[in-house]
Design an enzyme around this catalytic site. Sequence first.
Site, mmCIF file in Angstrom:
data_model
loop_
_atom_site.group_PDB
_atom_site.id
_atom_site.type_symbol
_atom_site.label_atom_id
_atom_site.label_comp_id
_atom_site.label_asym_id
_atom_site.label_seq_id
_atom_site.Cartn_x
_atom_site.Cartn_y
_atom_site.Cartn_z
ATOM 1 N N GLY A 199 7.405 -27.349 -1.560
ATOM 2 C CA GLY A 199 8.116 -26.872 -0.386
ATOM 3 C C GLY A 199 8.454 -25.390 -0.439
ATOM 4 O O GLY A 199 9.239 -24.887 0.360
ATOM 5 N N SER A 241 2.825 -27.521 -1.974
ATOM 6 C CA SER A 241 2.337 -26.539 -1.000
ATOM 7 C C SER A 241 0.820 -26.599 -0.782
ATOM 8 O O SER A 241 0.167 -25.571 -0.608
ATOM 9 C CB SER A 241 2.781 -25.128 -1.387
ATOM 10 O OG SER A 241 4.196 -25.056 -1.437
ATOM 11 N N ASN A 293 3.257 -37.557 1.735
ATOM 12 C CA ASN A 293 4.620 -37.996 1.406
ATOM 13 C C ASN A 293 5.505 -37.439 2.511
ATOM 14 O O ASN A 293 5.791 -36.244 2.529
ATOM 15 C CB ASN A 293 5.024 -37.446 0.034
ATOM 16 C CG ASN A 293 6.485 -37.705 -0.273
ATOM 17 O OD1 ASN A 293 7.156 -38.467 0.424
ATOM 18 N ND2 ASN A 293 6.985 -37.070 -1.326
ATOM 19 N N TRP A 294 5.901 -38.319 3.407
ATOM 20 C CA TRP A 294 6.674 -37.842 4.565
ATOM 21 C C TRP A 294 8.116 -37.487 4.211
ATOM 22 O O TRP A 294 8.833 -36.904 5.003
ATOM 23 C CB TRP A 294 6.663 -38.907 5.677
ATOM 24 C CG TRP A 294 5.330 -39.094 6.331
ATOM 25 C CD1 TRP A 294 4.135 -38.540 5.971
ATOM 26 C CD2 TRP A 294 5.048 -39.916 7.482
ATOM 27 N NE1 TRP A 294 3.142 -38.958 6.817
ATOM 28 C CE2 TRP A 294 3.671 -39.802 7.756
ATOM 29 C CE3 TRP A 294 5.828 -40.732 8.305
ATOM 30 C CZ2 TRP A 294 3.055 -40.471 8.815
ATOM 31 C CZ3 TRP A 294 5.231 -41.402 9.358
ATOM 32 C CH2 TRP A 294 3.852 -41.271 9.607
ATOM 33 N N LYS A 295 8.562 -37.923 3.032
ATOM 34 C CA LYS A 295 9.952 -37.681 2.603
ATOM 35 C C LYS A 295 10.914 -38.233 3.654
ATOM 36 O O LYS A 295 10.626 -39.284 4.229
ATOM 37 C CB LYS A 295 10.156 -36.193 2.312
ATOM 38 C CG LYS A 295 9.095 -35.652 1.340
ATOM 39 C CD LYS A 295 9.383 -34.276 0.811
ATOM 40 C CE LYS A 295 8.262 -33.870 -0.150
ATOM 41 N NZ LYS A 295 8.511 -32.588 -0.802
ATOM 42 N N GLY A 318 3.335 -32.857 1.106
ATOM 43 C CA GLY A 318 4.635 -32.956 1.764
ATOM 44 C C GLY A 318 4.568 -32.390 3.176
ATOM 45 O O GLY A 318 4.100 -33.037 4.114
ATOM 46 N N GLY A 319 5.000 -31.143 3.309
ATOM 47 C CA GLY A 319 5.114 -30.502 4.625
ATOM 48 C C GLY A 319 3.883 -30.645 5.506
ATOM 49 O O GLY A 319 3.994 -30.981 6.706
ATOM 50 N N HIS A 378 9.426 -39.154 -7.906
ATOM 51 C CA HIS A 378 9.269 -37.829 -7.293
ATOM 52 C C HIS A 378 10.370 -36.899 -7.803
ATOM 53 O O HIS A 378 11.488 -37.339 -8.059
ATOM 54 C CB HIS A 378 9.331 -37.950 -5.761
ATOM 55 C CG HIS A 378 8.910 -36.696 -5.077
ATOM 56 N ND1 HIS A 378 9.773 -35.645 -4.890
ATOM 57 C CD2 HIS A 378 7.719 -36.308 -4.579
ATOM 58 C CE1 HIS A 378 9.119 -34.654 -4.298
ATOM 59 N NE2 HIS A 378 7.872 -35.033 -4.092
ATOM 60 N N GLU A 405 12.237 -34.930 -6.351
ATOM 61 C CA GLU A 405 13.472 -34.952 -5.542
ATOM 62 C C GLU A 405 14.349 -36.142 -5.933
ATOM 63 O O GLU A 405 15.573 -36.064 -5.898
ATOM 64 C CB GLU A 405 13.115 -34.970 -4.049
ATOM 65 C CG GLU A 405 12.587 -33.601 -3.603
ATOM 66 C CD GLU A 405 11.526 -33.663 -2.526
ATOM 67 O OE1 GLU A 405 11.391 -34.684 -1.841
ATOM 68 O OE2 GLU A 405 10.793 -32.643 -2.373
ATOM 69 N N GLU A 454 3.072 -32.558 -9.886
ATOM 70 C CA GLU A 454 3.737 -31.699 -8.915
ATOM 71 C C GLU A 454 4.660 -30.720 -9.629
ATOM 72 O O GLU A 454 5.780 -31.090 -10.005
ATOM 73 C CB GLU A 454 4.563 -32.544 -7.935
ATOM 74 C CG GLU A 454 3.753 -33.542 -7.151
ATOM 75 C CD GLU A 454 4.428 -33.897 -5.828
ATOM 76 O OE1 GLU A 454 3.741 -33.851 -4.806
ATOM 77 O OE2 GLU A 454 5.633 -34.202 -5.816
HETATM 78 P P1 13P Z 1 5.024 -29.778 -0.137
HETATM 79 O O1 13P Z 1 3.594 -30.108 0.177
HETATM 80 O O2 13P Z 1 5.895 -29.699 1.067
HETATM 81 O O3 13P Z 1 5.160 -28.625 -1.060
HETATM 82 O O4 13P Z 1 5.599 -31.066 -0.949
HETATM 83 C C1 13P Z 1 4.891 -31.558 -2.006
HETATM 84 C C2 13P Z 1 5.491 -32.850 -2.393
HETATM 85 O O5 13P Z 1 6.605 -32.911 -2.875
HETATM 86 C C3 13P Z 1 4.722 -34.068 -2.163
HETATM 87 O O6 13P Z 1 5.298 -35.157 -2.797
#
Ligand code: 13P
Length: 248
Positions: free
Chosen positions: A170, A210, A9-11, A231-232, A94, A96, A164
């Site tokens: 994050g 994470s 997920n590149w956000k 994510g990251g 998600h 967010e 999640e």
């Molecule tokens: P991180 O891997 O950066 O914690 O993010 C997880 C995430 O929100 C994937 O959708």
Amino acid sequence: MRKAIIAGNWKMNKTPSEGVKLVEELKPLVANADCEVVVCVPATNIYAVGQAIKGSNIKLGAENVHWAESGAFTGEISADMLLELGVEYVIIGHSERRQYFGETDETVNKRTLTALKKGLTPIVCVGETLEEREGNKTEEVLKVQLTEGLKGIEDLTKIVIAYEPVWAIGTGKTATSEQANETIGFIRKTLGELFCEKCAAQVQIQYGGSMKPGNAKELMAMEEIDGGLIGGAALKAEDFAGIVNYNK
Ligand code: 13P
């Protein structure tokens, strides 16, 4: 046996050219993956990334989809728009989006039903906040998210669930593999009650929060965990490939 699915997920990261560079690096690194590999990219990158991954084993995903066919919804994206660019997966609900953009279980449900009707595979996100976990509300919160968010789905096996925990996103704090496994087990049990046991046993449930090359193997070894939503670590080819190749 459920096939593992690792999705990035590149956000709100990477311009189109940066996105193409990333997948060009990624292609050879994940070419022999045993799991499904998906990159969910910002809308502006879908076309370019879609072109770049043609002929590879990487599948294309989006980060949101609207429930309406078309119309006066400024800033939103329809399923047909995604499908024409080769999108197969779409992240829905998600945390967010829930936290910053007013996403609710009701809108998650509407987006999910439309995605399914159109033939996209929704990756439906659920998870509790730190406050909810500390208040022993995790199961209650997840049950509501699943009951309301997945209402009216005819074939549960056509969706992917991403568990999640919000406190692990994050933050560098990963749920322990036991915590993640136990909670995903609860999600599967709840899906069995809401739908049917057989389809609950088939549905792929990812862990997200994470996840990194260093902890992927341990998480993926757990019985209930069928993949990751990353994510990251999805923003660096080497790290994402390290997760995809967790079993090599
Ligand atoms: P991180 O891997 O950066 O914690 O993010 C997880 C995430 O929100 C994937 O959708």
